[in-house]
Design a protein around this motif. Sequence first.
Motif, short mmCIF file in Angstrom:
data_model
loop_
_atom_site.label_atom_id
_atom_site.label_comp_id
_atom_site.label_asym_id
_atom_site.label_seq_id
_atom_site.Cartn_x
_atom_site.Cartn_y
_atom_site.Cartn_z
N THR A 55 0.85 -1.19 0.00
CA THR A 55 0.00 0.00 0.00
C THR A 55 0.88 1.24 0.00
O THR A 55 2.06 1.18 0.38
CB THR A 55 -0.92 0.06 1.23
OG1 THR A 55 -0.13 0.27 2.41
CG2 THR A 55 -1.74 -1.22 1.37
N GLU A 56 0.32 2.35 -0.40
CA GLU A 56 1.09 3.60 -0.45
C GLU A 56 1.62 3.97 0.93
O GLU A 56 2.81 4.31 1.08
CB GLU A 56 0.21 4.73 -0.99
CG GLU A 56 -0.14 4.56 -2.46
CD GLU A 56 -1.27 5.46 -2.90
OE1 GLU A 56 -1.11 6.16 -3.91
OE2 GLU A 56 -2.31 5.44 -2.22
N GLU A 61 4.80 8.12 -3.06
CA GLU A 61 4.77 9.55 -2.73
C GLU A 61 4.07 10.38 -3.80
O GLU A 61 3.65 11.50 -3.54
CB GLU A 61 6.21 10.05 -2.52
CG GLU A 61 6.85 9.47 -1.26
CD GLU A 61 8.36 9.70 -1.21
OE1 GLU A 61 8.90 10.31 -2.17
OE2 GLU A 61 8.99 9.26 -0.23
N SER A 62 3.92 9.82 -5.01
CA SER A 62 3.27 10.57 -6.09
C SER A 62 1.78 10.72 -5.88
O SER A 62 1.15 11.63 -6.42
CB SER A 62 3.52 9.88 -7.43
OG SER A 62 2.78 8.67 -7.51
N ALA A 76 9.65 2.42 -5.89
CA ALA A 76 8.45 2.15 -5.09
C ALA A 76 8.08 3.35 -4.24
O ALA A 76 6.90 3.73 -4.13
CB ALA A 76 8.68 0.92 -4.21
N ARG A 77 9.09 3.98 -3.66
CA ARG A 77 8.82 5.17 -2.83
C ARG A 77 8.32 6.33 -3.69
O ARG A 77 7.43 7.06 -3.29
CB ARG A 77 10.10 5.57 -2.08
CG ARG A 77 10.41 4.64 -0.91
CD ARG A 77 11.37 5.31 0.03
NE ARG A 77 11.51 4.54 1.26
CZ ARG A 77 12.66 4.16 1.77
NH1 ARG A 77 13.78 4.46 1.15
NH2 ARG A 77 12.70 3.48 2.90
N ILE A 117 6.37 9.65 -13.34
CA ILE A 117 6.84 9.16 -12.05
C ILE A 117 8.19 8.48 -12.24
O ILE A 117 8.33 7.62 -13.12
CB ILE A 117 5.83 8.17 -11.45
CG1 ILE A 117 4.46 8.83 -11.31
CG2 ILE A 117 6.31 7.65 -10.10
CD1 ILE A 117 3.34 7.86 -10.99
N PRO A 118 9.20 8.82 -11.45
CA PRO A 118 10.50 8.18 -11.58
C PRO A 118 10.40 6.66 -11.48
O PRO A 118 9.72 6.13 -10.60
CB PRO A 118 11.29 8.75 -10.40
CG PRO A 118 10.65 10.08 -10.13
CD PRO A 118 9.18 9.87 -10.40
N GLY A 119 11.04 5.97 -12.40
CA GLY A 119 11.06 4.52 -12.37
C GLY A 119 9.98 3.86 -13.19
O GLY A 119 10.00 2.64 -13.37
N ILE A 120 9.05 4.65 -13.70
CA ILE A 120 8.00 4.08 -14.54
C ILE A 120 8.26 4.49 -15.98
O ILE A 120 8.08 5.66 -16.35
CB ILE A 120 6.60 4.54 -14.09
CG1 ILE A 120 6.32 4.02 -12.67
CG2 ILE A 120 5.53 4.04 -15.06
CD1 ILE A 120 4.96 4.37 -12.14
#
Length: 211
Positions: free
Chosen positions: A77-78, A107-108, A102-103, A130-133
């Motif tokens: 979960t977020e 956080e987004s 993931a973070r 979003i970073p990482g996507i």
Amino acid sequence: MSVMRTIETEDCVAEGSAWLAKQEPRFAKVIEQSGLPPLRRREAGFRALLGAIVSQQLSVAAADSVWKKVEAAGLDTENAVCAASTESLRNCGLSGQKVRYARALAESRVEFASLESMTDEAVVERLTEIPGIGRWTAEIYVMFALGRADVFAAGDLALRESARLLFELPERPSERELAETARAWSPWRAVAARLLWSHYRDVKDREGVRA
């Protein structure tokens, strides 16, 4: 990408498969040998997108193993990801890079409900902020969580390899080449992807994408 048509049931997969079999005889061959491909729907939201991040550059078996640990630790979960220590996330099998991803996702605070009314490409554009996507992760989410019928993750390695095998190509097509080929499979490109993943599974005896 087209707009809004969704795959909700196995009947939708059957409809798309029948259309594709008429357009491309080799898809008819896949259906004859493997049957209809699975529905592959996931509940939309944070968990589905986090699961796609977990799957990045991992085999299906490895991704499944990591995801089970994430779930067992309650870090799906977020709020849990935001509150978790780096050690807790790493203990689930996430790399340091994926911990950061993931973070960043948690956080987004993506308004996932708002994605439902957006076009396929608009969703991809929003998620890749979003970073990482990257595009692959976003397209997998749009295909499986939103169920969009005309999305095709041309950068997927298993899809490219399956296309090489099915179409008897001398080498694996590039992402751009496969995307261009897949234009002929619109408006059912997401079903074409399912058929190619089924072919990959049968030829390679392993899954090419997480169910």
